[in-house]
Design an enzyme around this catalytic site. Sequence first.
Site, mmCIF file in Angstrom:
data_model
loop_
_atom_site.group_PDB
_atom_site.id
_atom_site.type_symbol
_atom_site.label_atom_id
_atom_site.label_comp_id
_atom_site.label_asym_id
_atom_site.label_seq_id
_atom_site.Cartn_x
_atom_site.Cartn_y
_atom_site.Cartn_z
ATOM 1 N N THR A 85 28.234 -64.223 -26.912
ATOM 2 C CA THR A 85 29.240 -64.957 -26.130
ATOM 3 C C THR A 85 29.410 -66.345 -26.745
ATOM 4 O O THR A 85 28.475 -67.150 -26.728
ATOM 5 C CB THR A 85 28.788 -65.057 -24.665
ATOM 6 O OG1 THR A 85 28.598 -63.729 -24.175
ATOM 7 C CG2 THR A 85 29.829 -65.765 -23.809
ATOM 8 N N ASN A 93 33.005 -63.279 -16.498
ATOM 9 C CA ASN A 93 31.759 -63.746 -15.894
ATOM 10 C C ASN A 93 32.012 -64.862 -14.884
ATOM 11 O O ASN A 93 31.405 -64.902 -13.808
ATOM 12 C CB ASN A 93 30.788 -64.229 -16.981
ATOM 13 C CG ASN A 93 29.975 -63.085 -17.563
ATOM 14 O OD1 ASN A 93 30.132 -61.936 -17.153
ATOM 15 N ND2 ASN A 93 29.111 -63.376 -18.510
ATOM 16 N N CYS A 121 23.396 -65.241 -18.109
ATOM 17 C CA CYS A 121 24.831 -65.209 -18.405
ATOM 18 C C CYS A 121 25.678 -66.056 -17.452
ATOM 19 O O CYS A 121 26.347 -66.987 -17.884
ATOM 20 C CB CYS A 121 25.314 -63.761 -18.375
ATOM 21 S SG CYS A 121 24.382 -62.726 -19.501
HETATM 22 C C1 UGA Z 1 26.482 -60.246 -16.136
HETATM 23 C C2 UGA Z 1 27.795 -59.453 -16.008
HETATM 24 O O1 UGA Z 1 27.777 -58.676 -14.806
HETATM 25 C C3 UGA Z 1 27.999 -58.521 -17.212
HETATM 26 O O2 UGA Z 1 29.256 -57.870 -17.118
HETATM 27 C C4 UGA Z 1 27.953 -59.367 -18.493
HETATM 28 O O3 UGA Z 1 28.103 -58.576 -19.656
HETATM 29 C C5 UGA Z 1 26.618 -60.079 -18.560
HETATM 30 O O4 UGA Z 1 26.482 -60.936 -17.391
HETATM 31 C C6 UGA Z 1 26.591 -60.888 -19.830
HETATM 32 O O5 UGA Z 1 27.399 -61.829 -19.958
HETATM 33 O O6 UGA Z 1 25.862 -60.531 -20.761
HETATM 34 P P1 UGA Z 1 23.906 -59.722 -15.628
HETATM 35 O O7 UGA Z 1 23.716 -61.205 -15.779
HETATM 36 O O8 UGA Z 1 23.002 -58.803 -16.361
HETATM 37 O O9 UGA Z 1 25.405 -59.316 -16.073
HETATM 38 O O10 UGA Z 1 23.725 -59.364 -14.094
HETATM 39 P P2 UGA Z 1 24.676 -59.127 -12.824
HETATM 40 O O11 UGA Z 1 24.461 -57.769 -12.321
HETATM 41 O O12 UGA Z 1 26.063 -59.544 -13.093
HETATM 42 O O13 UGA Z 1 24.018 -60.136 -11.763
HETATM 43 C C7 UGA Z 1 24.016 -61.547 -11.993
HETATM 44 C C8 UGA Z 1 23.462 -62.255 -10.789
HETATM 45 O O14 UGA Z 1 24.357 -62.192 -9.685
HETATM 46 C C9 UGA Z 1 22.123 -61.706 -10.278
HETATM 47 O O15 UGA Z 1 21.258 -62.784 -9.980
HETATM 48 C C10 UGA Z 1 22.500 -60.957 -9.017
HETATM 49 O O16 UGA Z 1 21.465 -60.920 -8.077
HETATM 50 C C11 UGA Z 1 23.664 -61.806 -8.518
HETATM 51 N N1 UGA Z 1 24.596 -61.079 -7.626
HETATM 52 C C12 UGA Z 1 25.316 -60.037 -8.089
HETATM 53 C C13 UGA Z 1 24.746 -61.507 -6.318
HETATM 54 O O17 UGA Z 1 24.101 -62.484 -5.865
HETATM 55 N N2 UGA Z 1 25.644 -60.855 -5.503
HETATM 56 C C14 UGA Z 1 26.368 -59.808 -5.944
HETATM 57 O O18 UGA Z 1 27.177 -59.265 -5.148
HETATM 58 C C15 UGA Z 1 26.197 -59.376 -7.266
#
Ligand code: UGA
Length: 430
Positions: free
Chosen positions: A121, A208, A260
Amino acid sequence: MSLLIMGTGYVGITTALALAELGWPVSGFDPDARKLQLLSQGILPIHEPGLDQLLEKHLQRGGVRFLGDPGQAVSAHKIIFLCVGTPPNPDGSANLRYIREAAETIGAHMTDEKLIVVKSTVPVGTDERIVRWIETSQTARIPFDVVVNPEFLREGSALEDALHPDRIVIGSDGNGPAEMLMKLYERLDCPIIVTTPEAAVMIKYASNAFLATKISFINELSRLCGQLGIDISDVARGMGLDPRIGKLFLRAGIGYGGSCFPKDVDALVHTGKMHGVDLTILERAAGVNRSQPLFQLARWEQSLSSYTGKTIAVLGVAFKPDTDDVREAPALTIIAELAARGANVRVHDPLAKLPVELQSGQAVQYPTIEEVLHGADAAILCTEWADYIHADWGRLKAYMKGNFLFDGRNALDGEALSSRGYRYCGVSKH
Ligand code: UGA
């Protein structure tokens, strides 16, 4: 087509194994010799479901190999993927040190035409900087192309996302390089967007940033709903059924973490500032996220009257379940704050380790849920691991001194817990 993946972190390894699974011969290069040695033995430096089996499979078949010699790595491959990290600088901008090192390695060792694919990124305009870095480190003028091909992998489901993507985005100034990438991905069934490198980079940051904003929106709203006695999960469900809104990423909690969202939101805000544009919505989204764990702590403290001198069990350190990654995890803010307020903090996570800087007489990690709950006045769920959701809470209550259960992810069944004698409090839930 032989492929080289530079950088064997979570994006690099996932990309390498997904491409191997698609039938391409793949090599991995990393300046960290120890990491390469482990990978060559089938040992992954990260925890990511499904990757270990694929690594073993492709090592055995000879579809994947790891190279420590940059000269051999660069000269032997036509297509080179840049998968190195772009950590944040103190001002929020992306640190391109590893990108530059990789570009200079390519420039110094290339002996024939290359296609460089940027998966990391990176901010708008980085592709042009990569061109300059490669050109200035070349000893002879050899042509090459640079395309941007951002990844959309989520930790915990990275392999699934890589093999079943929603979309593939290719940013290229020419048709030839884009077509070569499309050939690589031809076995994947999803829309492919071919655009400029600038737009491709912006698609990644904007995706993101939008998801992070969605989370901060529901988290801020949960504060009001908490005051009004409205269950935020009901509100999110009702909103999410509108397809224009969508139900995903509307789970209220103690905030988003990981390598991220926090980094990419800050980097986009920084890019805005560099161009005289204030991205105020994103600045607020980041601000809400920073204060969210502290807001919830303050809310839960009212039940206990004070954390000082209390024993608090923290369940989950990882920024989300199914990963051992604790980068920017909101649990870390909670643990540090509890310790600062004089609580005895007992910590558990099925996989992740409490960082050394947080380990002290006041914050100690325990190997089992029973031990972490031992003598606790209250437990705070910070990561919604299945181990906690499916735990036998009726049995576990006997280990605790108190009966407060604070659910920082709205993941537990509050009614069932209340009927078992717990005093349950979630995020805008009682
Ligand atoms: C995120 C994006 O979802 C991916 O599409 C992207 O490729 C990636 O970043 C990246 O840039 O490499 P990631 O950081 O692995 O993925 O995890 P997520 O599932 O997106 O969760 C991120 C955070 O948001 C976590 O702490 C999760 O607990 C929180 N979250 C997620 C919430 O608090 N509420 C939600 O409804 C969803």
